[in-house]
Design an enzyme around this catalytic site. Structure first.
Site, PDB file in Angstrom:
ATOM      1  N   SER A 172       0.707  -1.200   0.052  1.00 30.83           N
ATOM      2  CA  SER A 172      -0.140   0.184   0.008  1.00 30.83           C
ATOM      3  C   SER A 172       0.713   1.310   0.054  1.00 30.83           C
ATOM      4  O   SER A 172       1.931   1.423   0.483  1.00 30.83           O
ATOM      5  CB  SER A 172      -0.804  -0.060   1.173  1.00 30.83           C
ATOM      6  OG  SER A 172      -1.910   0.875   1.075  1.00 30.83           O
ATOM      7  N   PRO A 173       0.364   2.344  -0.752  1.00 33.58           N
ATOM      8  CA  PRO A 173       1.127   3.432  -0.530  1.00 33.58           C
ATOM      9  C   PRO A 173       1.420   4.048   0.730  1.00 33.58           C
ATOM     10  O   PRO A 173       0.208   4.361   1.215  1.00 33.58           O
ATOM     11  CB  PRO A 173       0.301   4.596  -1.594  1.00 33.58           C
ATOM     12  CG  PRO A 173      -0.835   3.957  -1.708  1.00 33.58           C
ATOM     13  CD  PRO A 173      -0.722   2.315  -1.552  1.00 33.58           C
TER      14      PRO A 173
ATOM     15  N   ALA B  24       2.161   8.659  -1.811  1.00 37.01           N
ATOM     16  CA  ALA B  24       1.519   9.780  -2.446  1.00 37.01           C
ATOM     17  C   ALA B  24       2.553  10.817  -2.901  1.00 37.01           C
ATOM     18  O   ALA B  24       3.567  11.086  -2.417  1.00 37.01           O
ATOM     19  CB  ALA B  24       0.664  10.510  -1.347  1.00 37.01           C
TER      20      ALA B  24
ATOM     21  N   GLY C 214      -0.232  -2.558   4.605  1.00 34.84           N
ATOM     22  CA  GLY C 214       0.706  -1.468   5.017  1.00 34.84           C
ATOM     23  C   GLY C 214       1.678  -1.598   6.129  1.00 34.84           C
ATOM     24  O   GLY C 214       2.567  -2.177   5.802  1.00 34.84           O
TER      25      GLY C 214
ATOM     26  N   TYR D 283      -8.026  14.207   0.707  1.00 33.19           N
ATOM     27  CA  TYR D 283      -7.175  15.018  -0.249  1.00 33.19           C
ATOM     28  C   TYR D 283      -7.855  15.770  -1.481  1.00 33.19           C
ATOM     29  O   TYR D 283      -9.112  15.388  -1.606  1.00 33.19           O
ATOM     30  CB  TYR D 283      -5.784  14.272  -0.637  1.00 33.19           C
ATOM     31  CG  TYR D 283      -5.259  14.227   0.559  1.00 33.19           C
ATOM     32  CD1 TYR D 283      -4.596  14.683   1.381  1.00 33.19           C
ATOM     33  CD2 TYR D 283      -4.736  12.506   0.667  1.00 33.19           C
ATOM     34  CE1 TYR D 283      -3.602  14.379   2.424  1.00 33.19           C
ATOM     35  CE2 TYR D 283      -4.087  12.169   1.846  1.00 33.19           C
ATOM     36  CZ  TYR D 283      -3.530  13.415   2.831  1.00 33.19           C
ATOM     37  OH  TYR D 283      -2.896  12.667   3.964  1.00 33.19           O
TER      38      TYR D 283
ATOM     39  N   ARG E 256      -7.743   5.284  -6.125  1.00 34.88           N
ATOM     40  CA  ARG E 256      -8.091   4.839  -4.739  1.00 34.88           C
ATOM     41  C   ARG E 256      -9.089   5.920  -4.204  1.00 34.88           C
ATOM     42  O   ARG E 256      -9.050   7.153  -4.399  1.00 34.88           O
ATOM     43  CB  ARG E 256      -6.714   5.174  -3.781  1.00 34.88           C
ATOM     44  CG  ARG E 256      -7.182   5.059  -2.153  1.00 34.88           C
ATOM     45  CD  ARG E 256      -6.065   4.946  -1.475  1.00 34.88           C
ATOM     46  NE  ARG E 256      -5.607   3.598  -0.996  1.00 34.88           N
ATOM     47  CZ  ARG E 256      -4.977   3.196  -0.517  1.00 34.88           C
ATOM     48  NH1 ARG E 256      -4.012   4.199   0.455  1.00 34.88           N
ATOM     49  NH2 ARG E 256      -4.229   1.714   0.004  1.00 34.88           N
TER      50      ARG E 256
END
Length: 374
Positions: A23-24, A58, A324, A183, A231
């Site tokens: 996961s980012p 990100a 994550g 965001y 996402r």
């Protein structure tokens, strides 16, 4: 071939060796938007550890779109080469790479989490003016955003497209658009945030317009054979907010526009929301979007064990699982998970294991380690 955690997955021309994705996760360790040796080691270790897809944290499409002054970026050409080092190494280890293209909007210009000070970064300390769907700040400690007008929105759309072209030049196999966690793209989607009365606000069509324009622009710049992921926050977890019904509708539209997988997270639009965090708490969103919108999905959030991750895929609840903290704790999680699942299956007939891809699909130890572990 039956679906399971270690079955390959094709997304356009990209074939993931398994359904485990990194996961980012923001590490706030870039220098002027450029990746450093930290990113090479941090991301490369998970590729060597057996995951099928490494998603880079990100990565801002504009300088003003950074969460912190230490975020990665792809708003300039000179940020490409450092990321190409990462994609080259990830590929050498048998994994695919993606980058999450992002714009923080009203959540921009903040200190990184471990800084002595928290909240907004002052101009004198390298902070900058921020933008958003409206002029309402996320919290009193963050900056008040300037409202994006038509020209500003067009600039953002162009920035995403240009960043996608740079991502291709950097050698990424996929891109993910960050439309979650409060965001900028999520700020436009959520009725809790977006109170605009122009063509980018109001009803579902207006609030989703910016994301749809970004998908169209990115798909134009991004190679046809490479997958596009999105996402989303599948729920705002608040009455009157973005809902699972909205997510199903949006996912169906995005799939028709060239999105290949919807990564289902949740929350982040507004402060103070209580989210019922528990093992696999967001998996039902991925399951429902996959079933009702007819698009591949990724499940994320408190997925920690091999059996849990494998069951999500086997039961058709998602096409990939994104890990994550589990991968931060154990860079070799995928290799260990394959060993654990194989051991649990030992009583079954050898031919049944082979039919499901058993040993053949388990990620190997990196060659310099393999001679030790066998």
């Amino acid at each position: 071939m039956p679906q399971h955690l270690f079955a390959p997955l094709r997304l356009r021309d990209t074939i993931l060796r398994n359904r485990v994705a990194m996961s980012p996760m923001c590490t706030y360790s870039a220098e002027d938007g450029r990746a450093t040796d930290w990113h090479l080691v941090h991301l490369g270790a998970r590729a060597a550890g057996g995951v099928g897809l490494v998603i880079v944290e990100a990565t801002a499409v504009e300088a003003r779109g950074r969460i912190s002054p230490h975020d990665l970026g792809l708003w300039r050409d000179d940020q490409v080469d450092a990321l190409r080092r990462v994609t080259d190494f990830v590929r050498s280890q048998g994994a695919a790479s993606a980058v999450q293209l992002a714009h923080a909007g009203r959540k921009a210009s903040t200190h990184r989490p471990w800084a002595p000070e928290q909240g907004a970064v002052a101009d004198a300390d390298g902070g900058w003016p921020v933008v958003g769907a409206t002029a309402e700040p996320f919290s009193p400690r963050l900056r008040t955003p300037a409202v994006l007008d038509g020209d500003g929105i067009a600039q953002v759309v162009r920035a995403f497209a240009d960043a996608a072209a740079r991502a291709d030049a950097a050698g990424f196999d996929a891109v993910e658009l960050h439309a979650a966690h409060g965001y900028l793209l999520h700020q436009f989607l959520s009725p809790l945030v977006n109170t605009r009365d122009d063509g980018y606000g109001g009803d579902f069509a207006g609030r989703s317009r910016l994301l749809r324009e970004v998908v169209t622009a990115v798909r134009t710049e991004w190679p046809e054979g490479k997958p596009l992921l999105v996402r989303i926050s599948a729920s705002d977890w608040t009455e009157g907010g973005w809902s699972a019904d909205d997510s199903v509708r949006l996912a169906g539209e995005l799939a028709g526009m060239g999105a290949d997988l919807v990564d289902c997270s949740s929350g982040g639009a507004i402060a103070g929301v209580k989210i019922p965090v528990a093992p696999g708490y967001q998996v039902p969103f991925a399951e429902r979007v996959r079933r009702e919108a007819g698009v591949a999905t990724g499940a994320v959030g408190r997925i920690t064990t091999a059996a849990q991750a494998d069951a999500i895929v086997r039961e058709g609840r998602a096409d990939i699982v994104l890990l994550g903290k589990a991968l931060l704790d154990d860079p070799q999680w995928a290799i260990h998970a394959a060993q654990e699942l194989r051991a649990a299956q030992e009583p079954r007939a050898a031919q049944e294991l082979r039919a499901e891809g058993g040993d053949e699909l388990a990620p190997p130890w990196p060659v310099p380690y393999g001679w030790v572990f066998g």
